[in-house]
Design an enzyme around this catalytic site. Sequence first.
Site, short mmCIF file in Angstrom:
data_model
loop_
_atom_site.label_atom_id
_atom_site.label_comp_id
_atom_site.label_asym_id
_atom_site.label_seq_id
_atom_site.Cartn_x
_atom_site.Cartn_y
_atom_site.Cartn_z
N ASP A 107 0.87 -1.19 0.00
CA ASP A 107 0.00 0.00 0.00
C ASP A 107 0.90 1.23 0.00
O ASP A 107 1.66 1.44 0.96
CB ASP A 107 -0.88 -0.04 1.26
CG ASP A 107 -1.87 1.11 1.32
OD1 ASP A 107 -1.60 2.17 0.71
OD2 ASP A 107 -2.90 0.96 2.00
N ILE A 108 0.82 2.05 -1.04
CA ILE A 108 1.76 3.18 -1.14
C ILE A 108 1.47 4.26 -0.09
O ILE A 108 2.29 5.16 0.09
CB ILE A 108 1.80 3.81 -2.55
CG1 ILE A 108 0.44 4.38 -2.96
CG2 ILE A 108 2.33 2.82 -3.58
CD1 ILE A 108 0.52 5.28 -4.21
N ASN A 152 1.26 6.56 -10.90
CA ASN A 152 -0.02 6.29 -11.57
C ASN A 152 -1.13 5.89 -10.60
O ASN A 152 -2.29 6.22 -10.85
CB ASN A 152 0.20 5.17 -12.60
CG ASN A 152 -1.12 4.55 -13.04
OD1 ASN A 152 -1.87 5.14 -13.82
ND2 ASN A 152 -1.41 3.35 -12.53
N TYR A 195 -11.90 14.88 -6.02
CA TYR A 195 -11.02 14.15 -6.96
C TYR A 195 -10.35 15.17 -7.87
O TYR A 195 -9.12 15.14 -8.06
CB TYR A 195 -11.84 13.16 -7.78
CG TYR A 195 -11.05 12.53 -8.91
CD1 TYR A 195 -10.02 11.63 -8.64
CD2 TYR A 195 -11.31 12.84 -10.25
CE1 TYR A 195 -9.28 11.05 -9.67
CE2 TYR A 195 -10.58 12.27 -11.27
CZ TYR A 195 -9.57 11.38 -10.98
OH TYR A 195 -8.83 10.82 -12.00
N ALA A 219 -9.76 18.24 -7.33
CA ALA A 219 -8.80 19.03 -6.56
C ALA A 219 -7.49 18.27 -6.37
O ALA A 219 -6.40 18.86 -6.43
CB ALA A 219 -9.39 19.41 -5.20
N LYS A 273 -6.22 16.14 -8.43
CA LYS A 273 -5.51 16.10 -9.71
C LYS A 273 -4.98 17.49 -10.08
O LYS A 273 -3.93 17.61 -10.71
CB LYS A 273 -6.40 15.52 -10.80
CG LYS A 273 -6.73 14.04 -10.57
CD LYS A 273 -5.47 13.16 -10.49
CE LYS A 273 -5.78 11.68 -10.48
NZ LYS A 273 -4.58 10.83 -10.42
N1 LIG Z 1 -9.76 5.56 -16.12
C1 LIG Z 1 -10.00 6.84 -16.29
O1 LIG Z 1 -11.00 7.22 -16.89
C2 LIG Z 1 -9.01 7.86 -15.75
C3 LIG Z 1 -9.14 9.18 -16.20
C4 LIG Z 1 -8.25 10.13 -15.71
C5 LIG Z 1 -7.27 9.78 -14.82
N2 LIG Z 1 -7.16 8.49 -14.39
C6 LIG Z 1 -6.09 8.17 -13.44
O2 LIG Z 1 -5.32 7.10 -13.93
C7 LIG Z 1 -4.67 6.45 -12.84
C8 LIG Z 1 -4.83 4.94 -12.99
O3 LIG Z 1 -6.18 4.59 -12.85
P1 LIG Z 1 -6.92 3.51 -13.79
O4 LIG Z 1 -7.91 4.24 -14.58
O5 LIG Z 1 -5.93 2.65 -14.46
O6 LIG Z 1 -7.79 2.70 -12.69
P2 LIG Z 1 -7.51 1.41 -11.84
O7 LIG Z 1 -7.48 0.23 -12.74
O8 LIG Z 1 -8.51 1.45 -10.74
O9 LIG Z 1 -6.03 1.63 -11.31
C9 LIG Z 1 -5.72 2.21 -10.07
C10 LIG Z 1 -4.54 1.42 -9.52
O10 LIG Z 1 -4.07 2.04 -8.32
C11 LIG Z 1 -3.76 1.02 -7.40
N3 LIG Z 1 -3.89 1.52 -6.04
C12 LIG Z 1 -4.99 2.07 -5.47
N4 LIG Z 1 -4.76 2.38 -4.19
C13 LIG Z 1 -3.47 1.98 -3.93
C14 LIG Z 1 -2.66 2.01 -2.79
N5 LIG Z 1 -3.10 2.53 -1.62
N6 LIG Z 1 -1.39 1.53 -2.88
C15 LIG Z 1 -0.94 1.00 -4.04
N7 LIG Z 1 -1.67 0.97 -5.16
C16 LIG Z 1 -2.93 1.45 -5.11
C17 LIG Z 1 -4.77 -0.09 -7.67
O11 LIG Z 1 -4.26 -1.36 -7.32
P3 LIG Z 1 -4.66 -2.09 -5.93
O12 LIG Z 1 -6.13 -1.92 -5.78
O13 LIG Z 1 -4.23 -3.51 -6.16
O14 LIG Z 1 -3.87 -1.41 -4.88
C18 LIG Z 1 -4.92 -0.01 -9.18
O15 LIG Z 1 -4.04 -0.89 -9.84
C19 LIG Z 1 -5.30 7.03 -11.56
O16 LIG Z 1 -4.41 7.98 -11.00
C20 LIG Z 1 -6.57 7.70 -12.08
O17 LIG Z 1 -6.97 8.77 -11.27
C21 LIG Z 1 -8.01 7.51 -14.85
#
Ligand SMILES: NC(=O)c1ccc[n+]([C@@H]2O[C@H](COP(=O)([O-])OP(=O)(O)OC[C@H]3O[C@@H](n4cnc5c(N)ncnc54)[C@H](OP(=O)(O)O)[C@@H]3O)[C@@H](O)[C@H]2O)c1
Length: 254
Positions: A64-65, A91, A155, A157, A159
């Site tokens: 957990d980061i 990420n 959220y 805020a 970003k």
């Molecule tokens: N998908 C979109 O539409 C979108 C749009 C704009 C920005 N983003 C951004 O893109 C990034 C990646 O998101 P994603 O869309 O790929 O969604 P995702 O599949 O839900 O990925 C988020 C990742 O973060 C990890 N994570 C969450 N809490 C954590 C913790 N406490 N410690 C370590 N790892 C943690 C999760 O893994 P675990 O649960 O295994 O820890 C998961 O692999 C995020 O920053 C998100 O805000 C996404």
Amino acid sequence: MHSPVPSHFAHRVAIVTGAGSGIGRATSIALAQAGARVLGVGRRKDALEETAHVHSAITVLPLDICEEGAADTIVGTALDLWGRLDVLVNNAGATAVMPLAETERSVITRLFELNVTAPSMLARAALPHLRDSSGSIVNVSSTYGHRPLPGGAHYAATKSAVEQLTRSWALELASAGVRVNAIAPGPTKTDVLAAAGLPHDAIDEMVSRERDRIPTGRLGDPEDVAHWILRIADPLATHITGQVLTVDGGLELV
Ligand SMILES: NC(=O)c1ccc[n+]([C@@H]2O[C@H](COP(=O)([O-])OP(=O)(O)OC[C@H]3O[C@@H](n4cnc5c(N)ncnc54)[C@H](OP(=O)(O)O)[C@@H]3O)[C@@H](O)[C@H]2O)c1
């Protein structure tokens, strides 16, 4: 499908947080295919192992980061394994649907811990090694880091904070040869909304509403975002720093 970037990442070392799914998984695989050795971090060991299964250059660290000391453990692991660090991809992140009338302190704290504080501590731990390698940090923001998000203000805020960290660190570190940029994805096909606890029908409705508004007529794939993370982290991209590149099919233009 994007073809992998050729060899610029050969012998380089990258850390990718959130490597067990979505954008982090696609980025880990693309970096490995481009020649890097990758340390993929996340909480779910099985999800990370699925990512590592795709390429032998990916090693995983379930963690957990947000835990105290996590940043030093993560950077220390990469250094122990490979003796250097070239790229940090911040990420891992989460979103929350939370209108002002329903705002809860605990949700605000959790969002800022994960989206702002943890990446900051990782960047700090990585810094001496990025100085040594003239490396770079890529922060993952969102199109909502610079556009309003009614019903998701906190959220947005977090970003916005990521984008200001990016620009400020870029100036702070330019003379040390360390570059800092951000990629701001638009709606992308990942589990991010399910991870926020939204029910399936609400996700389906939200996704189809978003798809109708995106000029290219589709949501992004994780590989669309990974492609630009690699390009902005490319060791040959030595003159780009402090930038936030939006990858959203033109959504923010409409
Ligand atoms: N998908 C979109 O539409 C979108 C749009 C704009 C920005 N983003 C951004 O893109 C990034 C990646 O998101 P994603 O869309 O790929 O969604 P995702 O599949 O839900 O990925 C988020 C990742 O973060 C990890 N994570 C969450 N809490 C954590 C913790 N406490 N410690 C370590 N790892 C943690 C999760 O893994 P675990 O649960 O295994 O820890 C998961 O692999 C995020 O920053 C998100 O805000 C996404």
